[in-house]
Design a protein around this motif. Structure first.
Motif, PDB file in Angstrom:
ATOM      1  N   ARG A 185       1.203  -1.436   0.024  1.00 14.42           N
ATOM      2  CA  ARG A 185       0.623  -0.016   0.219  1.00 14.42           C
ATOM      3  C   ARG A 185       0.819   1.245  -0.374  1.00 14.42           C
ATOM      4  O   ARG A 185       0.658   2.541  -1.039  1.00 14.42           O
ATOM      5  CB  ARG A 185      -1.176  -0.273   0.970  1.00 14.42           C
TER       6      ARG A 185
ATOM      7  N   VAL B 114       0.649   4.773  -2.135  1.00 15.81           N
ATOM      8  CA  VAL B 114       0.090   5.689  -1.820  1.00 15.81           C
ATOM      9  C   VAL B 114       1.730   6.508  -2.972  1.00 15.81           C
ATOM     10  O   VAL B 114       1.132   7.557  -2.887  1.00 15.81           O
ATOM     11  CB  VAL B 114       0.444   6.128  -0.856  1.00 15.81           C
TER      12      VAL B 114
ATOM     13  N   ASP C 197      -3.014   5.203  -5.130  1.00 12.30           N
ATOM     14  CA  ASP C 197      -3.775   4.152  -4.408  1.00 12.30           C
ATOM     15  C   ASP C 197      -4.880   3.605  -4.696  1.00 12.30           C
ATOM     16  O   ASP C 197      -5.085   2.711  -4.221  1.00 12.30           O
ATOM     17  CB  ASP C 197      -3.577   4.933  -2.734  1.00 12.30           C
TER      18      ASP C 197
ATOM     19  N   TYR D 270      -5.042   0.356  -5.668  1.00 15.48           N
ATOM     20  CA  TYR D 270      -4.232  -0.856  -4.405  1.00 15.48           C
ATOM     21  C   TYR D 270      -5.552  -1.945  -4.622  1.00 15.48           C
ATOM     22  O   TYR D 270      -5.093  -3.037  -4.584  1.00 15.48           O
ATOM     23  CB  TYR D 270      -4.122   0.205  -3.552  1.00 15.48           C
TER      24      TYR D 270
END
Length: 265
Positions: free
Chosen positions: A198, A202, A207, A210
């Motif tokens: 993650r 980011v 993100d 994800y």
């Protein structure tokens, strides 16, 4: 024209060596006795002539042999055990180090070598060794980014970070199962790996992708399978996270103490 005695002796020695190479330097027997199976990763442990363990991988056109310690090719880099450690030493001497084209190719070679050995360790179920080699690759990615000559070369490696983290997480979870039959540590290992993946998404402002990433989905499926098979409820870290979110600080302190006690053990 006649040859001198010394030159003639060298000529004969070379001729004998070539003849010996023609007779013995082939892999016919090994390849014949170990058929290549394209449906699986063909890997085994073997003993070298001096008794050390080596990994052998049967590939479509022959055989690869990898060392189990140090660099998979068994070579040193300017006296260092690996290119990673060589670069770390260079950075200590010169923090402004930048690689040239040939040096970039050497880094690429080390990435590939450790990838080959990592998948071998996974296939052989040497999970702690797979974790070590994955950590080597992740650190090499970090160092390569510092000494990279351009962003494109950096991206050519960085794009594979989730894949390396995926392998590392698998190995850490399966290795944890060998040490802790309750399954809790394995579930927590997957959570830790998912957190690292993650962070990658980011950091690269992706993100939103994800949750749908294939590697993430596979790790989540593995985690929930382990929860079901081993009847694992919330892990200690999950309970700690929930306690902090709900501002239950006294409970969080107790959970943190218990977590530190387990980790110290």
């Amino acid at each position: 024209m006649s040859l001198s005695c010394t030159a003639f002796e060298w000529y004969c020695a070379d001729a004998m060596l070539v003849g010996s190479m023609k007779r013995t330097m082939h892999l016919d027997e090994l390849i014949k006795d170990w058929k290549y199976d394209p449906a699986t990763l063909n890997v085994r442990m073997a003993k070298a002539s001096d008794g050390r363990d080596v990994i052998q991988m049967r590939v479509d056109l022959g055989l690869l042999q990898l060392e189990t310690t140090g660099r998979p090719d068994g070579e040193k880099v300017n006296g260092s055990p690996s290119y990673l450690e060589y670069l770390q030493e260079r950075l200590l001497d010169n923090p402004e180090t930048e690689l040239d084209e040939d040096e970039c190719m050497e880094v690429d070679r080390e990435f590939m070598q450790f990838y080959q050995r990592r998948i071998c360790w996974l296939r052989l179920q040497y999970f702690s060794r797979a974790v070590i080699d994955a950590d080597h690759t992740l650190l090499l990615m970090d160092v390569a980014e510092r000494v990279s000559p351009d962003e494109e070369w950096t991206r050519s490696h960085e794009q594979y970070r989730p894949f390396v983290l995926f392998h590392r997480t698998q190995a850490a979870a399966l290795g944890a199962l060998e040490q802790d039959e309750s399954g809790e540590e394995a579930v927590q290992a997957i959570n830790t790996g998912l957190d690292a993946i993650r962070e990658f998404f980011v950091r690269h402002e992706a993100d939103e992708h994800y949750d749908e990433d294939e590697l993430v989905v596979r790790l989540v499926d593995l985690r929930e399978t382990l929860r079901s098979e081993y009847e694992v409820g919330q892990t200690l870290r999950e309970k700690l996270t929930k306690a902090v979110e709900q501002e239950q600080y006294e409970l969080a302190a107790k959970l943190r103490d218990e977590l530190n006690r387990r980790e110290s053990n």
